[in-house]
Design a protein around this motif. Structure first.
Motif, PDB file in Angstrom:
ATOM      1  N   ILE A  44      14.956   8.969  -8.270  1.00  0.00           N
ATOM      2  CA  ILE A  44      14.008   8.738  -9.368  1.00  0.00           C
ATOM      3  C   ILE A  44      13.453   7.317  -9.308  1.00  0.00           C
ATOM      4  N   ALA A  45      14.326   6.340  -9.017  1.00  0.00           N
ATOM      5  CA  ALA A  45      13.864   4.947  -8.927  1.00  0.00           C
ATOM      6  C   ALA A  45      12.871   4.772  -7.786  1.00  0.00           C
ATOM      7  N   ILE A  46      13.115   5.437  -6.654  1.00  0.00           N
ATOM      8  CA  ILE A  46      12.195   5.334  -5.521  1.00  0.00           C
ATOM      9  C   ILE A  46      10.839   5.952  -5.872  1.00  0.00           C
ATOM     10  N   ILE A  47      10.859   7.089  -6.562  1.00  0.00           N
ATOM     11  CA  ILE A  47       9.603   7.742  -6.939  1.00  0.00           C
ATOM     12  C   ILE A  47       8.810   6.863  -7.912  1.00  0.00           C
ATOM     13  N   VAL A  48       9.499   6.281  -8.893  1.00  0.00           N
ATOM     14  CA  VAL A  48       8.826   5.388  -9.848  1.00  0.00           C
ATOM     15  C   VAL A  48       8.264   4.162  -9.136  1.00  0.00           C
ATOM     16  N   ALA A  49       9.035   3.616  -8.183  1.00  0.00           N
ATOM     17  CA  ALA A  49       8.558   2.448  -7.434  1.00  0.00           C
ATOM     18  C   ALA A  49       7.322   2.785  -6.609  1.00  0.00           C
ATOM     19  N   VAL A  53       3.807   0.894  -6.970  1.00  0.00           N
ATOM     20  CA  VAL A  53       3.292   0.087  -5.862  1.00  0.00           C
ATOM     21  C   VAL A  53       1.998   0.666  -5.297  1.00  0.00           C
ATOM     22  N   PHE A  54       1.769   1.955  -5.466  1.00  0.00           N
ATOM     23  CA  PHE A  54       0.631   2.588  -4.803  1.00  0.00           C
ATOM     24  C   PHE A  54      -0.715   1.986  -5.208  1.00  0.00           C
ATOM     25  N   PRO A  55      -0.993   1.699  -6.502  1.00  0.00           N
ATOM     26  CA  PRO A  55      -2.288   1.067  -6.815  1.00  0.00           C
ATOM     27  C   PRO A  55      -2.486  -0.267  -6.110  1.00  0.00           C
ATOM     28  N   VAL A  56      -1.414  -1.072  -5.998  1.00  0.00           N
ATOM     29  CA  VAL A  56      -1.527  -2.345  -5.287  1.00  0.00           C
ATOM     30  C   VAL A  56      -1.808  -2.109  -3.811  1.00  0.00           C
ATOM     31  N   TYR A  57      -1.096  -1.137  -3.233  1.00  0.00           N
ATOM     32  CA  TYR A  57      -1.343  -0.826  -1.820  1.00  0.00           C
ATOM     33  C   TYR A  57      -2.758  -0.299  -1.614  1.00  0.00           C
ATOM     34  N   TRP A  58      -3.236   0.525  -2.535  1.00  0.00           N
ATOM     35  CA  TRP A  58      -4.582   1.072  -2.385  1.00  0.00           C
ATOM     36  C   TRP A  58      -5.637  -0.023  -2.488  1.00  0.00           C
ATOM     37  N   MET A  59      -5.401  -1.013  -3.334  1.00  0.00           N
ATOM     38  CA  MET A  59      -6.323  -2.132  -3.423  1.00  0.00           C
ATOM     39  C   MET A  59      -6.354  -2.916  -2.109  1.00  0.00           C
ATOM     40  N   LEU A  60      -5.182  -3.203  -1.541  1.00  0.00           N
ATOM     41  CA  LEU A  60      -5.134  -3.924  -0.272  1.00  0.00           C
ATOM     42  C   LEU A  60      -5.742  -3.094   0.848  1.00  0.00           C
ATOM     43  N   ASN A  61      -5.444  -1.807   0.873  1.00  0.00           N
ATOM     44  CA  ASN A  61      -5.989  -0.939   1.916  1.00  0.00           C
ATOM     45  C   ASN A  61      -7.507  -0.856   1.834  1.00  0.00           C
ATOM     46  N   SER A  62      -8.036  -0.726   0.620  1.00  0.00           N
ATOM     47  CA  SER A  62      -9.490  -0.625   0.459  1.00  0.00           C
ATOM     48  C   SER A  62     -10.194  -1.936   0.762  1.00  0.00           C
ATOM     49  N   SER A  63      -9.508  -3.060   0.537  1.00  0.00           N
ATOM     50  CA  SER A  63     -10.141  -4.352   0.811  1.00  0.00           C
ATOM     51  C   SER A  63     -10.342  -4.600   2.303  1.00  0.00           C
TER      52      SER A  63
END
Length: 309
Positions: A44-49, A53-63
């Motif tokens: 559960i902790a891994i899924i929540v993490a 983290v995914f929005p931050v990763y998506w921002m970096l990936n899109s940049s």
């Protein structure tokens, strides 16, 4: 004579062979639910993490991706074929560096003044008994409950009467007034958690009250000061509405206001989401660097305080 010994000898191994599986089953039954519970909590902790983290990763990936790739209907989860061209386009805008300097100056003034005022107030509330102490505590709590939007007009008129509109000092004063009440409550808990007996024992050993405070109490307050400084910095760095009201001149805009203007400039043409994500990443980088720098000092302060206590 030898017959009872044979029975005892035969009963001994039999008892061992029968009780060993029973104990093994009991031990497995006792530890298995705990292990399953830990495994489920870890999943559960891994899924929540991942969701966090995914929005931050998506921002970096899109940049790192060009606008042509981002406009496609199929998303690209990895920055394959990406580059730092979007970051170069954002940094080429001279207003970014100017707004970065304004934000750093405003956040620095807010952090230093908030820690100074809140530390002295928390120390007075926790260590001294004086007339009006309860009223002061209630006033701090009441001010913290007031909505910020309800004071925009009064703040604007006040800064206008003092000729502090479109100035770093004016917006810093408003940030300090908004952050100090909560910072007092944070530091009050840290100060109250340190027994005054430590200072009294140091004074018995020959130290003055000031020396006892600086050598004994102040090092133990380092985690609280760091946590309060992080809170004040984040509030001053990310604040948008007060800056939008008070800082209307483009030369004194903070980074959140600059980011809004950058998006509006992109909206006048076709929005380049790669540049927008790169600009958002650059706005978040100073906060990440500040937190990573302070996190180690916060951990060391907590460990040091536990050892000294």
């Amino acid at each position: 004579m030898h017959q009872p010994q044979t029975r005892a000898a035969s009963q001994g191994p039999t008892t061992v062979t029968m009780t060993a599986p029973v104990e093994l089953i009991r031990s497995r039954g006792r530890f298995r639910p705990r292990g399953v519970r830990k495994l489920l909590l870890s999943i559960i902790a891994i899924i929540v993490a991942i969701f966090w983290v995914f929005p931050v990763y998506w921002m970096l990936n899109s940049s790192l991706l060009p606008s042509v790739v981002l406009d496609q209907s199929t998303p690209r989860l990895l920055p394959i074929g990406g580059s730092f061209r979007n970051f170069g386009s954002v940094l080429a805008d001279g207003s970014f560096v100017r707004s970065l300097g304004v934000s750093l100056l405003v956040a620095g003034i807010a952090v230093v003044c908030c820690l100074l005022f809140a530390f002295l107030a928390a120390l007075a509330i926790s260590r001294f008994r004086f007339r009006g102490r309860r009223s002061f505590v209630l006033a701090v709590l009441f001010i913290q409950m007031l909505p910020a939007e309800g004071m925009f007009i009064a703040q604007y008129k006040l800064m206008g009467s003092l000729n502090l509109l479109n100035s770093v000092i004016g917006v810093s004063v408003i940030y300090i007034a908004a952050v100090v009440p909560f910072t007092i409550w944070m530091l009050r808990g840290f100060v109250a958690g340190i027994p005054a007996d430590l200072e009294e024992a140091a004074m018995v050993d020959g130290l003055s009250r000031t020396q006892a405070f600086l050598r004994i109490t102040f090092p133990l307050l380092a985690p609280g000061l760091v946590a309060s400084g992080v809170y004040a910095f984040l509030q001053a760095w990310n604040e948008f509405t007060v800056a939008l009201v008070l800082l209307q001149d483009s030369s004194t805009q903070t980074l959140p206001l600059w980011l809004r203007g950058f998006i509006q400039q992109s909206a006048s043409r076709a929005i380049d989401w790669g540049e927008v994500m790169a600009a958002s990443t650059l706005v978040a980088v100073p906060v990440i660097i500040f937190f990573l720098f302070v996190q180690g000092r916060m951990t060391s302060g907590l460990v040091s305080g536990a050892v000294k206590g």
